[in-house]
Scaffold this active site. Structure first.
Site, PDB file in Angstrom:
ATOM      1  N   THR A   1     -50.583 -27.464  34.386  1.00 21.69           N
ATOM      2  CA  THR A   1     -50.318 -28.625  33.493  1.00 21.69           C
ATOM      3  C   THR A   1     -51.215 -28.254  31.589  1.00 21.69           C
ATOM      4  O   THR A   1     -50.583 -28.409  31.189  1.00 21.69           O
ATOM      5  CB  THR A   1     -51.596 -29.615  33.537  1.00 21.69           C
ATOM      6  OG1 THR A   1     -51.367 -30.252  35.529  1.00 21.69           O
ATOM      7  CG2 THR A   1     -51.880 -30.169  32.809  1.00 21.69           C
TER       8      THR A   1
ATOM      9  N   LYS B   1     -75.262 -24.653  31.345  1.00 24.37           N
ATOM     10  CA  LYS B   1     -76.329 -24.450  30.223  1.00 24.37           C
ATOM     11  C   LYS B   1     -77.139 -25.925  30.362  1.00 24.37           C
ATOM     12  O   LYS B   1     -77.955 -26.180  29.772  1.00 24.37           O
ATOM     13  CB  LYS B   1     -76.511 -24.091  28.579  1.00 24.37           C
ATOM     14  CG  LYS B   1     -75.938 -22.912  28.582  1.00 24.37           C
ATOM     15  CD  LYS B   1     -76.015 -21.868  27.072  1.00 24.37           C
ATOM     16  CE  LYS B   1     -75.944 -20.731  26.374  1.00 24.37           C
ATOM     17  NZ  LYS B   1     -75.578 -20.885  25.051  1.00 24.37           N
TER      18      LYS B   1
HETATM   19  C1  NCD Z   1     -51.561 -32.063  39.932  1.00 24.24           C
HETATM   20  C2  NCD Z   1     -53.363 -32.347  40.477  1.00 24.24           C
HETATM   21  O1  NCD Z   1     -53.648 -31.330  39.847  1.00 24.24           O
HETATM   22  O2  NCD Z   1     -53.234 -33.336  40.553  1.00 24.24           O
HETATM   23  N1  NCD Z   1     -50.914 -30.820  40.201  1.00 24.24           N
HETATM   24  C3  NCD Z   1     -50.384 -31.144  39.109  1.00 24.24           C
HETATM   25  O3  NCD Z   1     -50.731 -30.681  37.891  1.00 24.24           O
HETATM   26  N2  NCD Z   1     -49.290 -30.374  38.839  1.00 24.24           N
HETATM   27  C4  NCD Z   1     -51.627 -31.724  41.480  1.00 24.24           C
HETATM   28  C5  NCD Z   1     -51.990 -31.052  42.849  1.00 24.24           C
HETATM   29  O4  NCD Z   1     -53.144 -30.260  42.614  1.00 24.24           O
HETATM   30  O5  NCD Z   1     -51.976 -31.272  44.230  1.00 24.24           O
END
Ligand code: NCD
Length: 305
Positions: free
Chosen positions: A54, A82
């Site tokens: 992401t 903090k």
């Molecule tokens: C997901 C999340 O962070 O919700 N990951 C992502 O953004 N591709 C899925 C996960 O962490 O399992």
């Protein structure tokens, strides 16, 4: 779509989704055409939880639009240690950036933060709540591989804590998809999500095993058991490894079944699936860039053009 934020997929109409996906397809076909479109724009990255895809794909997206990032960095190196409140952190960050991307362990964090900022805010995951930009790239991948009309989808794994699942299932009600939810009883969809899906006219079908439903699916969306959200490690151990798909299991599926996963995977999808025509999860991750470019382009407005 309200032009200034993306907090949950509930706010997305079918027309909103189609506008983002169409724009993403245009950008995917000719990324050079938008290379300077948001020159000078800064995207603020506020990640209070780990992230690879992401964060990197938002970063790639703004840079491919000609902009750049300002990054809060690791929580333990920030003023959060903090005792600074989330409201103060986002208010300050909004003064440094033209848009913000927020990931936070607390459900509802993005909704709260949104009240304190006047720049576009994108929820990149709020605890077990929502992850709507993931949903847009999921829908883009589904549209490319299986189409969004007359879709039969199986969503499997941790449906209780999996925020990608909550966001995707709401968004799919726009397309009247036939949704099948596959999980152990203890990890079923939260009842409030089921209630909301019913309100949207969806039929919710829940299964404990995938075998019976697999042959009728166009898409199988597999998720990781969200270990970090379990209040009790023993509870996690009871369900860990229970849902595992491998190439043998997929023999029972249609040849054109598309297997997706938001990633990271742990052991839900065996590596031997990677070499089958079913595997779409790496393509799905790559789609994060054009889809987030489209989203940022729409949220940032016309830019210099
Ligand atoms: C997901 C999340 O962070 O919700 N990951 C992502 O953004 N591709 C899925 C996960 O962490 O399992």
């Amino acid at each position: 779509m309200r032009q200034d934020h993306l907090v949950t997929s509930k706010q997305l109409s079918r027309a909103d989704v189609e506008a983002v996906l169409d724009r993403a397809a245009e950008i995917d076909a000719d990324p050079g055409a938008v290379a300077d479109r948001h020159a000078g724009s800064l995207l603020g990255l506020l990640f209070f939880e780990p992230s690879t895809r992401t964060k990197m794909s938002f970063e790639a997206a703004i840079k491919r639009l000609g902009g750049d990032t300002v990054d809060m960095g690791a929580v333990d190196a920030s003023s959060v240690t903090k005792g600074e409140s989330l409201a103060d952190t986002v208010r300050v960050a909004a003064g440094y950036a033209d848009a913000l991307v927020l990931r936070h362990p607390r459900q509802g964090a993005a909704t709260m933060a949104d009240e304190f900022v006047d720049v576009p805010l994108i929820n990149a995951g709020d605890g077990a709540g929502h992850h709507p930009s993931q949903t847009l790239l999921d829908l883009y991948t589904i549209r490319e591989n299986a189409g969004l009309d007359d879709l039969t989808i199986g969503i499997m794994g941790d449906l209780k804590y999996g925020r990608t699942v909550h966001s995707l299932s709401y968004a799919l009600t726009n397309f009247e998809a036939d949704q099948h939810f596959i999980s152990p009883e203890s990890l079923q969809l939260p009842r409030e999500v089921v209630y909301d899906l019913h309100l949207e006219g969806a039929t919710v079908r829940e299964h404990e095993g995938y075998e019976a439903i697999l042959p009728s699916l166009d898409v199988l969306y597999v998720t990781r058991i969200q270990r970090e959200r379990f209040p009790d490690e023993n509870e996690y151990q009871q369900v860990a490894g229970e849902y595992r798909i491998d190439a043998d299991a997929l023999e029972a599926a249609e040849d054109d079944l598309t297997v997706m996963h938001p990633l990271p995977r742990v052991d839900e999808i065996a590596p031997d699936v990677d070499d089958t025509d079913h595997a779409a999860y790496f393509e799905q991750a790559h789609n994060g860039v054009p889809v987030r470019m489209a989203l940022l382009d729409m949220l940032l407005g016309d830019g210099d053009e």
